[in-house]
Design an enzyme around this catalytic site. Sequence first.
Site, mmCIF file in Angstrom:
data_model
loop_
_atom_site.group_PDB
_atom_site.id
_atom_site.type_symbol
_atom_site.label_atom_id
_atom_site.label_comp_id
_atom_site.label_asym_id
_atom_site.label_seq_id
_atom_site.Cartn_x
_atom_site.Cartn_y
_atom_site.Cartn_z
ATOM 1 N N CYS A 61 -4.152 12.907 13.200
ATOM 2 C CA CYS A 61 -4.794 11.596 13.071
ATOM 3 C C CYS A 61 -4.590 10.828 14.361
ATOM 4 C CB CYS A 61 -4.310 10.847 11.842
ATOM 5 S SG CYS A 61 -2.836 9.897 12.064
ATOM 6 N N ARG B 93 1.170 14.621 12.990
ATOM 7 C CA ARG B 93 1.586 14.376 11.611
ATOM 8 C C ARG B 93 1.486 15.612 10.709
ATOM 9 N NH1 ARG B 93 -0.612 8.528 9.802
ATOM 10 N NH2 ARG B 93 1.168 8.651 8.418
ATOM 11 N N ASP C 129 5.338 0.840 12.056
ATOM 12 C CA ASP C 129 4.150 0.142 11.552
ATOM 13 C C ASP C 129 4.084 -1.317 12.014
ATOM 14 O OD1 ASP C 129 3.240 2.392 10.320
ATOM 15 O OD2 ASP C 129 3.705 1.773 8.275
ATOM 16 N N VAL D 52 8.706 7.286 16.738
ATOM 17 C CA VAL D 52 8.358 7.962 15.479
ATOM 18 C C VAL D 52 7.093 8.804 15.638
ATOM 19 C CG1 VAL D 52 7.794 7.635 13.034
ATOM 20 C CG2 VAL D 52 9.501 6.167 14.124
ATOM 21 N N ARG E 132 -8.302 -0.451 5.184
ATOM 22 C CA ARG E 132 -7.470 0.555 4.516
ATOM 23 C C ARG E 132 -6.135 -0.056 4.087
ATOM 24 N NH1 ARG E 132 -5.729 4.819 8.069
ATOM 25 N NH2 ARG E 132 -4.400 5.022 6.274
ATOM 26 N N ARG F 208 -4.430 10.558 4.412
ATOM 27 C CA ARG F 208 -3.425 11.624 4.478
ATOM 28 C C ARG F 208 -2.469 11.589 3.288
ATOM 29 N NH1 ARG F 208 -2.598 13.753 9.139
ATOM 30 N NH2 ARG F 208 -0.491 14.241 8.484
ATOM 31 N N LYS G 28 0.841 -1.208 0.000
ATOM 32 C CA LYS G 28 0.000 0.000 0.000
ATOM 33 C C LYS G 28 0.877 1.260 0.000
ATOM 34 C CE LYS G 28 -1.634 1.609 4.038
ATOM 35 N NZ LYS G 28 -1.327 3.018 4.306
ATOM 36 N N ASN G 29 1.886 1.270 0.873
ATOM 37 C CA ASN G 29 2.677 2.493 1.029
ATOM 38 C C ASN G 29 3.596 2.766 -0.152
ATOM 39 O OD1 ASN G 29 1.412 2.947 3.405
ATOM 40 N ND2 ASN G 29 3.193 2.552 4.729
HETATM 41 C C1 UD1 Z 1 4.645 6.909 6.282
HETATM 42 C C2 UD1 Z 1 3.790 5.668 6.150
HETATM 43 C C3 UD1 Z 1 3.296 5.211 7.520
HETATM 44 C C4 UD1 Z 1 4.473 5.044 8.474
HETATM 45 C C5 UD1 Z 1 5.352 6.296 8.491
HETATM 46 C C6 UD1 Z 1 6.618 6.124 9.303
HETATM 47 C C7 UD1 Z 1 2.810 5.941 3.965
HETATM 48 C C8 UD1 Z 1 1.590 6.197 3.153
HETATM 49 N N1 UD1 Z 1 2.664 5.980 5.291
HETATM 50 O O1 UD1 Z 1 3.820 7.941 6.802
HETATM 51 O O2 UD1 Z 1 2.625 3.973 7.359
HETATM 52 O O3 UD1 Z 1 3.984 4.815 9.785
HETATM 53 O O4 UD1 Z 1 5.739 6.645 7.151
HETATM 54 O O5 UD1 Z 1 7.333 5.025 8.855
HETATM 55 O O6 UD1 Z 1 3.867 5.673 3.440
HETATM 56 N N2 UD1 Z 1 6.826 14.799 10.315
HETATM 57 C C9 UD1 Z 1 6.897 16.152 10.594
HETATM 58 N N3 UD1 Z 1 6.770 17.037 9.559
HETATM 59 C C10 UD1 Z 1 6.565 16.635 8.272
HETATM 60 C C11 UD1 Z 1 6.485 15.255 8.002
HETATM 61 C C12 UD1 Z 1 6.630 14.359 9.044
HETATM 62 O O7 UD1 Z 1 7.069 16.551 11.738
HETATM 63 O O8 UD1 Z 1 6.442 17.492 7.383
HETATM 64 C C13 UD1 Z 1 6.961 13.823 11.414
HETATM 65 C C14 UD1 Z 1 5.693 13.004 11.635
HETATM 66 O O9 UD1 Z 1 4.773 13.666 12.469
HETATM 67 C C15 UD1 Z 1 6.260 11.745 12.277
HETATM 68 C C16 UD1 Z 1 7.626 11.591 11.586
HETATM 69 O O10 UD1 Z 1 7.915 12.854 11.024
HETATM 70 O O11 UD1 Z 1 6.457 11.953 13.652
HETATM 71 C C17 UD1 Z 1 7.649 10.554 10.475
HETATM 72 O O12 UD1 Z 1 6.559 10.797 9.604
HETATM 73 P P1 UD1 Z 1 6.598 10.414 8.058
HETATM 74 O O13 UD1 Z 1 7.803 9.580 7.790
HETATM 75 O O14 UD1 Z 1 6.436 11.651 7.257
HETATM 76 O O15 UD1 Z 1 5.305 9.512 7.914
HETATM 77 P P2 UD1 Z 1 4.294 9.462 6.706
HETATM 78 O O16 UD1 Z 1 4.995 9.678 5.425
HETATM 79 O O17 UD1 Z 1 3.103 10.295 7.018
#
Ligand code: UD1
Length: 417
Positions: free
Chosen positions: A116, A121, A304, A326, A396, A92, A22-23
């Site tokens: 969420c 996030r 995850d 994380v 999902r 998201r 999915k990701n």
């Molecule tokens: C992706 C995965 C999700 C997984 C996560 C971490 C997808 C669709 N989802 O989510 O399943 O749990 O990676 O492995 O691929 N952050 C900020 N600012 C930003 C972006 C992120 O502070 O602009 C923080 C987030 O709040 C979190 C951390 O960075 O604490 C990691 O988030 P991120 O790697 O961006 O996760 P996603 O891409 O949303």
Amino acid sequence: MNKIVIHGGNPLNGTVQVSGAKNSALPLLCATLLTGGDHHLSNIPQLRDIRTVFELLKTLGAEVDCSGDSAVINADRVESIEAPYDLVKTMRASVLVLGPLLARYGHARVSLPGGCAIGARPIDLHLKGLAAMGAEISLDHGYVEARVERLKGATIYFDMPTVGGTENLMMAATLAEGTTVLENAACEPEIIDLATALNGMGAQISGAGTDTITIEGVDALRPMNHRVMADRIEAGTFMVAAAMTRGNVLVKDADPVCLEAVISKLREAGAQVDLCEDGIRVKGAEEILPIQIKTSPHPGFPTDMQAQFMAMLTLANGTSVIAENVFENRFMHVCELQRLGSNIRIDGKQALVEGVDMLLGAPVMATDLRASASLVLAGLAADNTTEVSRIYHLDRGYERLEEKLLALGADIQRVAI
Ligand code: UD1
């Protein structure tokens, strides 16, 4: 509405096929907005999030033609550059259209995703990176609006590795003028999958899978022809299910390179993990050993997989410590696991999991995707009946989970309520 009803206690045995990730599929589908022509994708999992991204692509004007696990996407005529709130709030990852739309059209409007269940996030790092590439970013009525004549290459340092941020900027940079360097980039395997597909489209990306990714911008791309990688989190979930039920399962197409931390922690917990030609075989041991887990970006232990391991460790012979580094609020499954008789205490970022002799089935409620999986796993190992409600979270991210578990010998069914 549906719920999943499990009569626990059966060890899982047999072979299970892992679906496409999915990701990985989500950013790949968003990347089809980078250029016209027919994009061909295969091994796409049939999931609610995937249907949402198809909906989003159609809303933007793309043509989506699906057949089984394959899809042909044509984004010749993108008529809208706006990802609406209704779609972004249900998924998201919709923010991943921002980079491609901005790179191709110089304009994008994307609803800001709210918080969420697992944390705030934010997407500040996505926006900071696009601004560094010359985009003007404004916030208007809950929408991010980004405009630029043409993105310009830049060196961007991420304050923390972000999977979505790395993907959004990598896609944007493919069509930028000049060279973009992403530093402290996320190293997740899904980023390598995306970079491989983009390079197949004519992009010039090197270093994906390391913390420094270099993208030489090009003037035009061609459509992709790509097979989505296998889902490492789904694979890991079945591996834990096998260990936890003292079963013996071959998880077909599970890739050991993507699952090093998971394999290592399963072995530490006493399971036998064998790397086979066509996947990974896990044999559960009679005794589950307590372990310590700290989630961190890849190649660290994946957040995850945290909830699923916690479910297993509720039955360990001793106390395990799980640190979630994380996301700030990713212990929502704890209260539900406690309803099954587990002994877990949360102390800030850590959960102390004191193993118990047995779990006892109960009605429980899913709160997010991986939390739902942990409740299903706990139900498989618990005595009596466990009913998991709010399984739309599960739908999902897990393709036909109950069918796959049923084939492995679980007593599980989906029931309409
Ligand atoms: C992706 C995965 C999700 C997984 C996560 C971490 C997808 C669709 N989802 O989510 O399943 O749990 O990676 O492995 O691929 N952050 C900020 N600012 C930003 C972006 C992120 O502070 O602009 C923080 C987030 O709040 C979190 C951390 O960075 O604490 C990691 O988030 P991120 O790697 O961006 O996760 P996603 O891409 O949303």
